[in-house]
Design a protein around this motif. Structure first.
Motif: not given
Ligand SMILES: Nc1ncnc2c1ncn2[C@@H]1O[C@H](COP(=O)(O)OP(=O)(O)OP(=O)(O)O)[C@@H](O)[C@H]1O
Ligand SMILES: [Mg+2]
Length: 447
Positions: A405-411
């Protein structure tokens, strides 16, 4: 001169017999079976199709979710006794065999061919008289809707087998079929087939190989997970189908980004990924608990990657009582400058993951725990109201799901446009080491 050939090498198990009976004695042209994992769906349907091909000359297709699955599941498959599925056709009856097209021509002129559901549009215009869909719930739905009308016109048969995958089109078709006189349906669970000892199923749950919910689906043919329970089920199915869960190598000329789920008293998970063109390639992952930030800094350092940004959840900025320091400050002291992911409600973050999964690739070996977590990440079930809640279950699968989830939000916070010269420089550095003493964890180029 006549010669007798025995084709009855296959002895159906009691629960496989009804398929043969329906097709050969009762005259059904449409058969749909829902059975547990490893119960012999493919073998029974395959033998049933061979027997049809020997009796009526024509083209028969065995459709799998993908070409390579077709190859693995049937063309190269062997039974536990070491007999190849192909060997269920007596050698004397095979006229020709083309391994690339996975096509077998019988002496009577019948053709048996294996195809992936994504290639089915190439078959429109052909005139098959027998279709067998394996693992139907994972197939591209078009594979059925495109070919089905052909069968309706030529008196051919359709044989569909699968284990459930939520209430998707397999479920829909099964329910329609149950109400129709034209269809023969068969729904069995492990309680009926008993093909795997219960002790083994218990061990699968105990060893964390599968959640209880997944066991309910895979062995007890429950329709209940998938759409309703699992957040990413269909997306992971599509990734398998499109072969984006595969060998995903580290590209040394591109930076490796990380995404952390930093647990305070809980597990910490790290995803290692690269951004190449529009593709998000997750190449590695790591999980541990009750370790300090120093430990994770060391994990990063011990890998040979050259790092871009590191994403952390929003709460990393919270200052601890006593020290007045945040973990963000602490990490900076250790040389990791975190980029903080946008703060969003969990459910919006999950939606964000769904939008990036169609362009994500995951390494099937190094990231096995991540794949398992995404497959098992599910909603909480409200026992009294018998409905799923919005909220995800907090369990051993949720840690990797959170890092995702953080990956997706960080992209959106990553800038990855790099010149060819820079790529070359980085490749040289990755292979031959760095010449300058730069900040180890964050390549300034990406910060
Ligand atoms: N009638 C049979 N006689 C002997 N062995 C059988 C029979 N039916 C199934 N098997 C055994 O069970 C194994 C699994 O069969 P098959 O691949 O057809 O199952 P499946 O239900 O399609 O499995 P999966 O769910 O993993 O796709 C076969 O390799 C074979 O060893
Ligand atoms: Mg199978």
């Amino acid at each position: 001169v006549s010669k007798e050939i025995t084709i009855n090498d296959f002895v159906p198990r009691w629960y496989q017999e009804p398929i043969f009976d329906a097709l050969e004695n009762k005259g059904y042209r449409k058969i749909i079976i829902c059975q547990p994992r490893r119960s012999g769906k493919d073998l029974a349907c395959w033998v049933a199709m061979i027997r049809q091909a020997l009796q009526r000359v024509g083209h028969y297709y065995s459709v799998y979710p993908t070409y390579s699955q077709a190859k693995k599941a049937l063309y190269d498959a062997m039974t536990i006794d070491g007999k190849k599925f192909i060997d269920y056709i007596p050698k004397e009856l095979i006229k020709a065999q083309n391994s690339v097209e996975m096509k077998i021509t019988l002496v009577n002129g019948s053709i048996l061919q294996f195809v992936g559901s994504l290639d089915v549009n190439k078959l429109v215009g052909s005139n098959p008289i027998g279709l067998c869909y394996s693992e139907f719930a994972l197939q591209d739905k078009l594979a059925y809707s495109l070919l089905r009308p052909i069968i309706a016109g030529n008196g051919g048969f359709i044989l569909i087998n699968s284990t459930p995958r939520g209430r998707n089109y397999f479920h829909e078709l099964f329910k329609v079929a149950e109400q129709s006189d034209e269809w023969f349906t068969l729904y069995l669970t492990l309680d009926d087939t008993k093909h795997i000892p219960l002790s083994e199923i218990e061990a699968i749950i105990r060893d964390g190989e599968m959640s209880e919910q997944l066991v309910a689906q895979e062995f007890y043919c429950s329709w209940d997970i998938g759409i309703s329970g699992c957040f990413y089920g269909h997306y992971i199915d599509a990734m398998h189908r499109e072969e984006r869960i595969t060998h995903v190598p580290w590209e040394p000329s591109h930076p490796v980004f990380t995404s952390f789920d930093l647990g305070m008293r809980d597990n910490t998970t790290i995803l290692f990924f690269q951004l190449i063109g529009r593709e998000i390639r997750i190449i590695d992952c790591y999980e541990n608990n009750s370790e300090g930030l120093e430990h994770y800094a060391k994990v990063l350092q011990d890998k040979q990657y050259i790092y871009g940004k590191h994403i952390a959840p929003h709460d990393i900025q919270v200052r601890e009582l006593g020290t007045g320091m945040s973990r963000l400050d602490k990490a900076r002291e250790l040389g990791i400058r975190f980029t903080v992911a946008k703060n969003m409600p969990i459910i919006d973050g999950i939606e964000q993951v769904r939008t990036i999964l169609p362009r994500t690739w995951i390494d099937q070996v190094k990231c096995r725990p991540l794949i398992k977590a995404l497959e098992n990440y599910k909603r909480e079930y409200d026992e009294t109201r018998e409905v799923y809640k919005e909220k995800p279950v907090h369990d051993k699968f949720s840690h990797y799901a959170d890092a995702m989830r953080y990956l997706a939000l960080g992209i959106p916070r990553m800038n990855t446009t790099t010149s060819p010269e820079e790529l070359d420089k980085r490749y040289q550095e990755a292979v031959y080491g760095r010449s300058t003493g730069q900040d180890f964890f964050n390549d300034p180029q990406f910060y």
